[in-house]
Each structure stands twice: as structure tokens, then as C-alpha cells.
Design an enzyme around this catalytic site. Structure first.
Site, PDB file in Angstrom:
ATOM      1  N   HIS A  22       2.755  12.097  -1.493  1.00  0.00           N
ATOM      2  CA  HIS A  22       2.425  13.494  -1.386  1.00  0.00           C
ATOM      3  C   HIS A  22       3.460  14.365  -1.977  1.00  0.00           C
ATOM      4  O   HIS A  22       4.426  14.601  -1.018  1.00  0.00           O
ATOM      5  CB  HIS A  22       1.885  13.744   0.148  1.00  0.00           C
ATOM      6  N   ASN A  37      -2.646   0.062  -4.207  1.00  0.00           N
ATOM      7  CA  ASN A  37      -2.674  -0.953  -3.150  1.00  0.00           C
ATOM      8  C   ASN A  37      -2.902  -2.014  -3.913  1.00  0.00           C
ATOM      9  O   ASN A  37      -3.781  -2.032  -4.911  1.00  0.00           O
ATOM     10  CB  ASN A  37      -3.963  -0.553  -2.148  1.00  0.00           C
ATOM     11  N   SER A  86       0.831  -1.129   0.165  1.00  0.00           N
ATOM     12  CA  SER A  86      -0.024  -0.035   0.006  1.00  0.00           C
ATOM     13  C   SER A  86       0.868   1.261  -0.100  1.00  0.00           C
ATOM     14  O   SER A  86       1.726   1.283   0.735  1.00  0.00           O
ATOM     15  CB  SER A  86      -0.985  -0.099   1.224  1.00  0.00           C
ATOM     16  N   ARG A  99      -0.152  -1.849  12.541  1.00  0.00           N
ATOM     17  CA  ARG A  99       0.846  -0.845  13.129  1.00  0.00           C
ATOM     18  C   ARG A  99       0.146   0.601  12.718  1.00  0.00           C
ATOM     19  O   ARG A  99       0.278   0.895  11.496  1.00  0.00           O
ATOM     20  CB  ARG A  99       2.120  -1.160  12.694  1.00  0.00           C
ATOM     21  N   HIS A 118      -2.021   7.174  -5.265  1.00  0.00           N
ATOM     22  CA  HIS A 118      -2.157   6.003  -4.269  1.00  0.00           C
ATOM     23  C   HIS A 118      -2.245   4.643  -5.041  1.00  0.00           C
ATOM     24  O   HIS A 118      -2.565   4.615  -6.069  1.00  0.00           O
ATOM     25  CB  HIS A 118      -3.608   6.277  -3.539  1.00  0.00           C
ATOM     26  N   HIS A 122     -20.050  12.888   1.767  1.00  0.00           N
ATOM     27  CA  HIS A 122     -20.551  14.352   2.408  1.00  0.00           C
ATOM     28  C   HIS A 122     -20.024  15.431   1.779  1.00  0.00           C
ATOM     29  O   HIS A 122     -20.693  16.535   2.028  1.00  0.00           O
ATOM     30  CB  HIS A 122     -20.104  13.969   3.905  1.00  0.00           C
TER      31      HIS A 122
END
Length: 301
Positions: free
Chosen positions: A97, A109, A93, A261, A107, A176
Site C-alpha cells: 500500500h 501470492n 503472499s 498467525r 498484491h 456486492h
């Protein structure tokens, strides 16, 4: 059925190595710092973080392989029949930035799950994908990103790119805010057909495609001049990234619920973020163009 779990793990570790090497080369000013960790309940991983580079302000490329006696709620929510099974989960993953607002955040994964129960056949599936989050839009960058994604899918079926592109658009959507997180890419989950070997080949094709899609965009935009207003807008838009990862992201929820973690799970969050009350872009500005032209459903290729 025999699952080549060691082969999947070997591929994911090699993928982590390759992505880190290529990002270090493109940055030219910083290197990844590696930290290995162990999970008390079983398994562990190696986290690699780069920060304060010439190009990358903060980035993480993590590998983990964890196992336990029962799947956490986030993993069995869509498959209640698997609740209570033991599991193995492994994956790479990453989130990058960049410092320059003209270089998009990216991103990716790629993960593999096996849910096991004594006396029953193992249930397995792959998931993953990659997506792009620009702050200032360039059509040629978005087209390139999606062309590479489509090429990675083409050997496995004409319909896969469209299917997983649409799934990505639907998944990386902030309900949202009523807006997408970025310009999408690929997203797939629960992949176990037509069989293990072909599914694994598909994951390798899309895994290898990520850096092929992203590195040329970094190279093209990393020296673009910018000022305080562009930096402020970048930090404002990064807030959307944080909101998505903490409210909706399945990987974040799985990691936290499975006792992963925390530092590695939350490495995806950007180092500097702004939330400005009811901020709106000025009509006709480059910032407004992001909303009007890029954060809209569209076909890029």
C-alpha cells in the site's frame, strides 16, 4: 511421483528476499522488519512488514509453511474428496500500500499445496498470481503490467495469459459492489498439469515477473504531486480492498481457518481507510475516470 518440496520452499524464500530487497531500494526510506513465528499445529513462517516509508505507507511480504492432519474447509470446498487428508501448504503472499495515491496498490501470492493420505498418492497443486489496484488510472501503467504478465506466460502456452487474465478479472470482483477490485493481472489455482516440473517452472516465471511489473510503475509515479482530495479518494477506495479481503479472499479464509498467525494474515489491510456513505465521484473528474475507463472489462494487450 517424487515432489521436489524442498526446491519449492527454497524458491519461495528466495523470492521473498528478492522482492523485499527491490522494494527497499525503490522506497529508499524504510526497511522491512522480520518476525519469525511458529504454528502450534505445525509449521510456521517469517513475516516481513515495512511501514511509514518514503514511498510505501504499509506493506507486507510473508512466507509461510504450515502442515496439519486435515485440510480446512476453504481448501477442500471445491474438492470434497480431499476432506480429512493431511496437508502441507507453503507460499509467499504480499500486499503493498503506497503512500502516494498515484502509485497503485499491488498484491501477489504464490503457493503450493500437498494433500496426503496413507496408502494413496499425494494430491498436489500450485496457485497464485498478481493483480494491480490503481486509484488514478494511467493506461501505459496498465499496459506495462499486463505485458509483463503475458510475457511470463508465453513460454508455457499461447492461451495461458488470456485464461489466467480472465480468471483474475472474475476472481477479484466485488459482487456486492458490482465492480472489479482493480485492473487485474493473473490468477490461477489447482494447477497440476502437465506435470510437476513444468508447473513449478510456470510458478517461477510468474513469481519473478511480479516485481518486474510493479517496480517501474512505482518509480514512474512515486514523485507525483498530490493533495488532500487525492488522498481522501485513495482512502475511500482502499475500503474496497478491505471488503474483498474479508469477504471473498480464499487465502485469508484459509489462513484463519487453518489456525495461521492472524497478524500475518491481516497484514494485507491498509493502515488508513475511509467509508463514506453513498459517495459518488463528480462527473468528468479524475476520480470518475477510474470507474468509467479503468474499472471496466477490457483487454490491455
Amino acid at each position: 511421483m517424487s515432489l521436489a518440496i524442498p526446491s519449492v520452499k527454497d524458491y519461495l524464500l528466495a523470492l521473498q528476499d528478492d522482492i523485499c530487497q527491490q522494494l527497499e531500494e525503490e522506497d529508499g526510506g524504510a526497511r522491512f522488519v522480520e518476525e519469525s513465528w511458529q504454528r502450534a499445529e505445525g509449521g510456521g513462517g517469517r513475516s516481513r512488514v515495512i511501514s511509514n516509508g518514503a514511498v510505501i505507507e504499509k506493506g507486507g511480504v510473508n512466507f509461510s509453511h504450515v502442515f496439519g492432519d486435515k485440510l480446512p474447509p476453504s481448501a477442500s470446498a471445491s474438492r470434497p474428496e480431499l476432506a480429512g487428508r493431511g496437508f502441507q501448504a507453503m507460499g509467499v503472499s504480499l500486499v503493498i500500500h503506497p503512500k502516494n495515491p498515484y502509485v497503485p496498490t499491488s498484491h501477489a501470492n504464490f503457493r503450493f499445496f500437498v494433500a496426503e493420505k496413507e496408502g494413496a498418492a499425494p494430491v498436489w497443486w500450485f496457485g497464485g498470481g498478481f493483480d494491480l489496484t490503481p486509484y488514478y488510472g494511467f493506461e501505459e501503467d496498465c499496459v506495462h503490467w499486463h505485458q509483463v504478465a503475458r510475457q511470463a506466460c508465453e513460454p508455457f502456452g499461447d492461451e495461458l495469459y488470456s485464461q489466467y487474465k480472465n480468471w483474475c478479472d472474475e476472481y477479484f470482483y466485488l459482487k456486492h459492489r458490482n465492480e472489479p477490485r482493480g485492473v487485474g493481472g493473473l490468477f490461477f489455482d489447482d494447477l497440476n498439469e502437465p506435470g510437476f516440473d513444468q508447473c513449478f517452472e510456470f510458478v517461477k516465471s510468474t513469481g519473478d515477473a511480479y516485481i518486474e511489473a510493479y517496480r517501474p510503475i512505482i518509480a514512474k509515479r512515486k514523485n507525483t504531486q498530490y493533495g488532500g482530495s487525492e488522498r481522501k479518494f485513495q482512502c475511500y477506495r482502499r475500503g474496497r480492498y478491505v471488503e474483498f479481503n474479508l469477504v471473498y479472499d480464499r487465502g485469508t479464509l484459509f489462513g484463519l481457518q487453518s489456525g495461521g498467525r492472524t497478524e500475518s494474515i491481516l497484514m494485507s489491510l491498509p493502515p488508513v481507510v475511509h467509508w463514506d456513505y453513498n459517495w459518488q465521484p463528480e462527473p468528468g473528474s479524475k476520480e470518475a475516470e477510474l470507474y468509467d475507463c479503468f474499472l471496466q472489462p477490457r483487454e490491455w494487450v
